[in-house]
Write a protein that holds these residues in place. Structure first.
Motif, PDB file in Angstrom:
ATOM      1  N   ALA A   1      -6.347  -5.293 -14.144  1.00  0.00           N
ATOM      2  CA  ALA A   1      -6.908  -5.886 -15.357  1.00  0.00           C
ATOM      3  C   ALA A   1      -7.621  -7.203 -15.050  1.00  0.00           C
ATOM      4  O   ALA A   1      -8.671  -7.505 -15.625  1.00  0.00           O
ATOM      5  N   ILE A   2      -7.072  -7.994 -14.136  1.00  0.00           N
ATOM      6  CA  ILE A   2      -7.753  -9.238 -13.736  1.00  0.00           C
ATOM      7  C   ILE A   2      -9.056  -8.912 -13.021  1.00  0.00           C
ATOM      8  O   ILE A   2     -10.088  -9.551 -13.243  1.00  0.00           O
ATOM      9  N   ALA A   3      -9.019  -7.891 -12.160  1.00  0.00           N
ATOM     10  CA  ALA A   3     -10.221  -7.510 -11.415  1.00  0.00           C
ATOM     11  C   ALA A   3     -11.323  -6.998 -12.333  1.00  0.00           C
ATOM     12  O   ALA A   3     -12.511  -7.038 -11.966  1.00  0.00           O
ATOM     13  N   ALA A   4     -10.960  -6.522 -13.538  1.00  0.00           N
ATOM     14  CA  ALA A   4     -11.951  -5.993 -14.474  1.00  0.00           C
ATOM     15  C   ALA A   4     -12.615  -7.068 -15.320  1.00  0.00           C
ATOM     16  O   ALA A   4     -13.551  -6.775 -16.073  1.00  0.00           O
ATOM     17  N   VAL A   5     -12.171  -8.309 -15.219  1.00  0.00           N
ATOM     18  CA  VAL A   5     -12.737  -9.394 -16.019  1.00  0.00           C
ATOM     19  C   VAL A   5     -14.194  -9.627 -15.610  1.00  0.00           C
ATOM     20  O   VAL A   5     -14.524  -9.619 -14.427  1.00  0.00           O
ATOM     21  N   ARG A   6     -15.041  -9.844 -16.603  1.00  0.00           N
ATOM     22  CA  ARG A   6     -16.437 -10.180 -16.363  1.00  0.00           C
ATOM     23  C   ARG A   6     -16.803 -11.432 -17.153  1.00  0.00           C
ATOM     24  O   ARG A   6     -16.476 -11.512 -18.314  1.00  0.00           O
ATOM     25  N   PRO A   7     -17.461 -12.405 -16.513  1.00  0.00           N
ATOM     26  CA  PRO A   7     -17.853 -12.440 -15.103  1.00  0.00           C
ATOM     27  C   PRO A   7     -16.641 -12.338 -14.182  1.00  0.00           C
ATOM     28  O   PRO A   7     -15.557 -12.811 -14.518  1.00  0.00           O
ATOM     29  N   ALA A   8     -16.858 -11.736 -13.030  1.00  0.00           N
ATOM     30  CA  ALA A   8     -15.754 -11.479 -12.111  1.00  0.00           C
ATOM     31  C   ALA A   8     -15.196 -12.783 -11.555  1.00  0.00           C
ATOM     32  O   ALA A   8     -15.919 -13.748 -11.329  1.00  0.00           O
ATOM     33  N   VAL A   9     -13.882 -12.803 -11.342  1.00  0.00           N
ATOM     34  CA  VAL A   9     -13.254 -13.968 -10.717  1.00  0.00           C
ATOM     35  C   VAL A   9     -13.548 -13.940  -9.219  1.00  0.00           C
ATOM     36  O   VAL A   9     -13.834 -12.892  -8.636  1.00  0.00           O
ATOM     37  N   HIS A  10     -13.477 -15.099  -8.606  1.00  0.00           N
ATOM     38  CA  HIS A  10     -13.784 -15.224  -7.180  1.00  0.00           C
ATOM     39  C   HIS A  10     -12.673 -14.655  -6.311  1.00  0.00           C
ATOM     40  O   HIS A  10     -12.930 -13.987  -5.310  1.00  0.00           O
ATOM     41  N   GLU A  11     -11.416 -14.914  -6.692  1.00  0.00           N
ATOM     42  CA  GLU A  11     -10.289 -14.450  -5.891  1.00  0.00           C
ATOM     43  C   GLU A  11      -9.027 -14.405  -6.731  1.00  0.00           C
ATOM     44  O   GLU A  11      -8.897 -15.100  -7.752  1.00  0.00           O
ATOM     45  N   VAL A  12      -8.096 -13.561  -6.311  1.00  0.00           N
ATOM     46  CA  VAL A  12      -6.772 -13.474  -6.927  1.00  0.00           C
ATOM     47  C   VAL A  12      -5.746 -13.742  -5.844  1.00  0.00           C
ATOM     48  O   VAL A  12      -5.765 -13.093  -4.788  1.00  0.00           O
ATOM     49  N   LEU A  13      -4.870 -14.716  -6.084  1.00  0.00           N
ATOM     50  CA  LEU A  13      -3.811 -15.047  -5.128  1.00  0.00           C
ATOM     51  C   LEU A  13      -2.465 -14.699  -5.735  1.00  0.00           C
ATOM     52  O   LEU A  13      -2.107 -15.204  -6.810  1.00  0.00           O
ATOM     53  N   VAL A  14      -1.730 -13.826  -5.084  1.00  0.00           N
ATOM     54  CA  VAL A  14      -0.351 -13.513  -5.464  1.00  0.00           C
ATOM     55  C   VAL A  14       0.562 -14.366  -4.597  1.00  0.00           C
ATOM     56  O   VAL A  14       0.560 -14.243  -3.368  1.00  0.00           O
ATOM     57  N   VAL A  15       1.316 -15.246  -5.229  1.00  0.00           N
ATOM     58  CA  VAL A  15       2.227 -16.134  -4.509  1.00  0.00           C
ATOM     59  C   VAL A  15       3.629 -15.573  -4.662  1.00  0.00           C
ATOM     60  O   VAL A  15       4.215 -15.616  -5.744  1.00  0.00           O
ATOM     61  N   ASP A  16       4.155 -15.044  -3.575  1.00  0.00           N
ATOM     62  CA  ASP A  16       5.413 -14.299  -3.669  1.00  0.00           C
ATOM     63  C   ASP A  16       6.611 -15.134  -3.248  1.00  0.00           C
ATOM     64  O   ASP A  16       6.570 -15.864  -2.252  1.00  0.00           O
ATOM     65  N   GLY A  17       7.692 -14.987  -4.022  1.00  0.00           N
ATOM     66  CA  GLY A  17       8.937 -15.698  -3.754  1.00  0.00           C
ATOM     67  C   GLY A  17      10.013 -14.790  -3.217  1.00  0.00           C
ATOM     68  O   GLY A  17      11.076 -14.637  -3.829  1.00  0.00           O
ATOM     69  N   ASN A  18       9.740 -14.134  -2.073  1.00  0.00           N
ATOM     70  CA  ASN A  18      10.720 -13.290  -1.394  1.00  0.00           C
ATOM     71  C   ASN A  18      11.169 -12.114  -2.256  1.00  0.00           C
ATOM     72  O   ASN A  18      12.363 -11.847  -2.412  1.00  0.00           O
TER      73      ASN A  18
END
Length: 377
Positions: A36-53
């Motif tokens: 759903a984030i990738a479908a946003v227009r105008p497109a976002v530059h990057e998506v960062l998933v910050v994982d907590g183990n």
């Protein structure tokens, strides 16, 4: 109008947008949220998933449903640390805070970006502003939020309508003024959390942007119910924590420049300076948290922007907090009466004799501009 702090850089009209998504066991939600984030227009530059183990395959799921995602491993525990790690690793001009549970609508991201392009330093989501709403808040939590709003607005001279909401966006160049705990500090020795590493992060940010005299615009947002999994919210415990955060940040905002900072304690903020100490700096940088994923493309030359922070290179150190001086000429509201600058929230000079009981001057009331052009009164 309050004078905007000089950030020393040009802000582009079409900024690169980095979306930071903190996760811990959110695999099922990411299957829906990331596309759903990738479908946003105008497109976002990057998506960062910050994982907590995570233990449920969150990282593997993220890479499967969004091959271009960047994975950041948080360096300590807590949502605040996860967000700080994402901020340090991001390469965008604009940073968007986005929960992984499906409660936020990614189609609202362009509204936040537009508010920033139109002049705000910090775009704050609000469920209670005109056009906002929530499918997930109880009457008890709504009442508590209203009370906390009142306390925050009294202490900081703001006019927030929704203090406890984590959907926000801001220009990356204001990061130094937020003075978040450095991401390369070791874990807390008592297995606790440094102040700013936990769920208090949203309140900390709201307090610090106000104390720094930054321009704030509220953006109406509709909160949805969590899709899968159990919420980590605890109504009374979290409400008490927010109250402690407001008190601690108010003391911090009233410190004299150069005052000695106290060492942080686990969970409970110490009096004086509730911020984890910054480690020694080397050439003005701190190591960024480990990142994996595709490398974003280089910036287009026709869009001047802040210096990028490469995923594998050092991230900027967050320098000590310094109050920002401001000048506030007289404006008049729609009734013809003198009023402070609208659309800004910050630390205006206190009137003579207008000190709080703790001896620190309280900022004059400052407005929060709404995204639809109306001002809080």
């Amino acid at each position: 109008m309050n004078k905007r702090p000089d950030h020393g850089t040009h802000r582009p009209d079409r900024p690169r947008v980095s979306v930071i998504v903190p996760t811990r066991n959110e695999a099922r939600n990411l299957e829906i949220v990331l596309p759903a984030i990738a479908a946003v227009r105008p497109a976002v530059h990057e998506v960062l998933v910050v994982d907590g183990n995570s233990k449920d395959g969150t990282v593997e799921t993220a890479r499967r449903v969004l091959p271009g995602v960047r994975i950041v491993r948080q360096t300590r525990k807590g949502k605040g640390n996860a967000m700080a790690c994402g901020f340090a690793a991001a390469n965008g001009d604009v940073l968007v805070m986005f929960d992984a549970d499906g409660s936020a609508d990614p189609q609202e991201i362009p509204r936040f970006v537009q508010a920033l392009v139109e002049g705000a330093d910090f775009a704050k989501g609000s469920r209670f502003a005109k056009g906002g709403g929530s499918d997930d808040i109880t009457l008890l939590r709504k009442s508590g939020n209203a009370g906390l709003n009142l306390v925050a607005n009294t202490l900081f001279g703001t006019r927030y309508t929704d203090l406890c909401y984590g959907y926000n966006a801001f220009w990356a160049d204001i990061l130094p003024q937020l003075e978040l705990p450095a991401v390369d500090m070791p874990p807390h020795p008592d297995d606790g959390m440094y102040w700013g590493d936990g769920f208090e992060i949203e309140t900390v940010l709201n307090c610090r942007v106000a104390a720094a005299g930054l321009s704030i615009t509220e953006v109406p947002s509709k909160e949805r119910e969590r899709m899968f999994g159990e919420t980590n919210l605890r109504t009374f415990a979290d409400g008490t924590r927010v109250l402690r955060t407001l008190a601690a940040e108010r003391r911090r905002a009233g410190r004299e420049p150069g005052a000695a900072a106290a060492l942080p304690a686990a969970v409970t903020p110490p009096a004086g300076h509730p911020v984890a100490p910054q480690p020694g700096r080397t050439n003005g940088t701190n190591p960024a948290p480990p990142v994996s994923g595709s490398t974003p493309p280089a910036a287009a030359p026709e869009r001047p922007r802040p210096a990028p922070r490469p995923a594998e290179a050092d991230a900027p150190t967050l320098p000590p907090y310094r109050p920002q001086p401001s000048s506030q000429p007289v404006a008049r509201d729609r009734r013809g009466q003198e009023a402070g600058a609208t659309g800004l929230s910050g630390r205006a000079a206190a009137a003579p004799g207008g000190a709080d009981r703790d001896g620190t001057a309280r900022p004059d009331p400052a407005g929060v501009r709404y995204a639809w052009g109306e001002e809080a009164s």
